[in-house]
Design a protein around this motif. Sequence first.
Motif, PDB file in Angstrom:
ATOM      1  N   ASP A   1       0.869  -1.187   0.000  1.00 57.62           N
ATOM      2  CA  ASP A   1       0.000   0.000   0.000  1.00 57.62           C
ATOM      3  C   ASP A   1       0.904   1.235   0.000  1.00 57.62           C
ATOM      4  O   ASP A   1       1.348   1.706   1.050  1.00 57.62           O
ATOM      5  CB  ASP A   1      -0.910  -0.025   1.242  1.00 57.62           C
TER       6      ASP A   1
ATOM      7  N   SER B   1       0.279   4.205  -0.590  1.00 63.47           N
ATOM      8  CA  SER B   1      -0.285   5.428  -0.007  1.00 63.47           C
ATOM      9  C   SER B   1       0.021   5.541   1.483  1.00 63.47           C
ATOM     10  O   SER B   1      -0.135   6.603   2.076  1.00 63.47           O
ATOM     11  CB  SER B   1      -1.805   5.472  -0.229  1.00 63.47           C
ATOM     12  N   LYS B   2       0.447   4.420   2.088  1.00 62.08           N
ATOM     13  CA  LYS B   2       0.776   4.420   3.518  1.00 62.08           C
ATOM     14  C   LYS B   2       2.223   3.985   3.778  1.00 62.08           C
ATOM     15  O   LYS B   2       2.585   3.730   4.921  1.00 62.08           O
ATOM     16  CB  LYS B   2      -0.173   3.477   4.274  1.00 62.08           C
TER      17      LYS B   2
ATOM     18  N   GLN C   1       4.297   7.058  -6.419  1.00 65.97           N
ATOM     19  CA  GLN C   1       3.259   7.287  -5.407  1.00 65.97           C
ATOM     20  C   GLN C   1       3.903   7.747  -4.101  1.00 65.97           C
ATOM     21  O   GLN C   1       3.527   7.318  -3.007  1.00 65.97           O
ATOM     22  CB  GLN C   1       2.443   6.006  -5.184  1.00 65.97           C
TER      23      GLN C   1
ATOM     24  N   ILE D   1       5.103   9.595  -0.790  1.00 64.84           N
ATOM     25  CA  ILE D   1       4.366  10.320   0.265  1.00 64.84           C
ATOM     26  C   ILE D   1       5.281  11.075   1.231  1.00 64.84           C
ATOM     27  O   ILE D   1       4.813  11.867   2.040  1.00 64.84           O
ATOM     28  CB  ILE D   1       3.426   9.376   1.066  1.00 64.84           C
TER      29      ILE D   1
END
Length: 466
Positions: A304, A306-307, A330, A332
């Motif tokens: 994941d 996004s985390k 992606q 972050i």
Amino acid sequence: MGKQKRVLVIGLDCAPPELVFEQWRDELPNFRRVMDNGVWGKLESCIPAITVPAWSSMMSSKDPGTLGFYGFRNRGDHTYDKHVLANSNSVKTDRVWDVLSRAGKKVITVGVPQTYPPKPVNGIQVGCFLSPSTKNPERPYTYPPSAMKEIEAAVGEYLVDVPNFRTNDKDYLLRQIYTMTEKRFKLVKKWLVEKEWDFFMFVEMGTDRIHHGMWKYHDPTHHKYEVHPVYNNSIHDYYRYIDNEIGQILDLVDDDTTVFIVSDHGAKKMDGGLCVNEWLIKEGYLTLKSYPSKITALDKCEIDWSKTKVWGDGGYYARIFLNIEGREPQGIVKPEEVEALRNELKTKFEAIVDPDGVNIGTTVYKPQEVYKQCNGVPPDLIVYFGDLLWRSVGTVGYNSIYTFDNDTGPDDCNHAQFGIVIKHSADAHEGPGGRELQGLQLMDMAPTILKELDVPVPADMQGKIF
């Protein structure tokens, strides 16, 4: 007029100073023959201390960051799934034999890591353990390609490496190591006499393969040490065998030949594996969409992104990558948070303890602090777990940060930061036992070789002459 000077380099992948200079010095008369009246010492490897990039760093006198590869497998770009293997095509700079070829010197290299695919030289280049086949004329492992037939006529089927050396069949392993080494030395001895050369270098991989396969029988302090009537002496006996072969080689070269015996790094016991991605999951830096039911490579898991702030690669050392906004697809981690996160990870890695709660002594490097420049896609951190007494395990599914089985097959030892170098030349006058040198680094080899052959040292070489 004196005869033309020549240089012979005998490379032994993974040969440690503790065995050659200390434990077995009196039992290796031909190693000692080169040490006597010469200079010798520990040779500090690059970071990371691994075959690729170490031999190329040694022979180009450039650090891995300048070379732009940080191990066998490297990120090809900042996406998550593009990886490239570092073969000779990855080496964008001259190595010693390129400089010498241009200077009109005759060169022969045999089995030097990262010489496949072989490149044109003023002489002969025989590819390394990365060569996929010795039988495919469409993809020759030699330059010129005609050398393939010559090698086959001389030694039969030539072995660039031990097939399947990560095995529990130790009898097979030992048989294959000796077969490979015998063929390599037979070819080298033949060409030393028959060919014209100014610079001759070969690298024997058997030392590395026997350490990884047999160290638990050699080292009584190894946590998996076993008593065995044959295997306990296997590494010792192989070094005696290598010593005898070196003796035969020394008898074939004249006094105008400078001889080096060198290794790219050392060896030490492996206490266990630190599951780097399990640790990152536990600490909240890495999030999987689902945890695997069996041991699984990270790239086969659903991450994941996004985390996920951080993920890592396994191997003898860990490579740590940050999922940075604007760099990774992606990402972050905000660019202004990168340095604080790297420092936080460094502190936490250095605090890791073993299952008994004892700090294992981990060392963490920032590439920008250890390399002159960082080409390619460098890791954000390089981690030596337990100062290389623990390997980095990249797979997940252990439900633990510790493992005592290797995820890539049986392996008893890790690399150590110091290899060896011994140099004997006709004009050395050191007296019996030779002279020990301090502070040598493997990038010092290339300029020293060029100086021996009176060839100018390129200004961009990073090492010093010894």
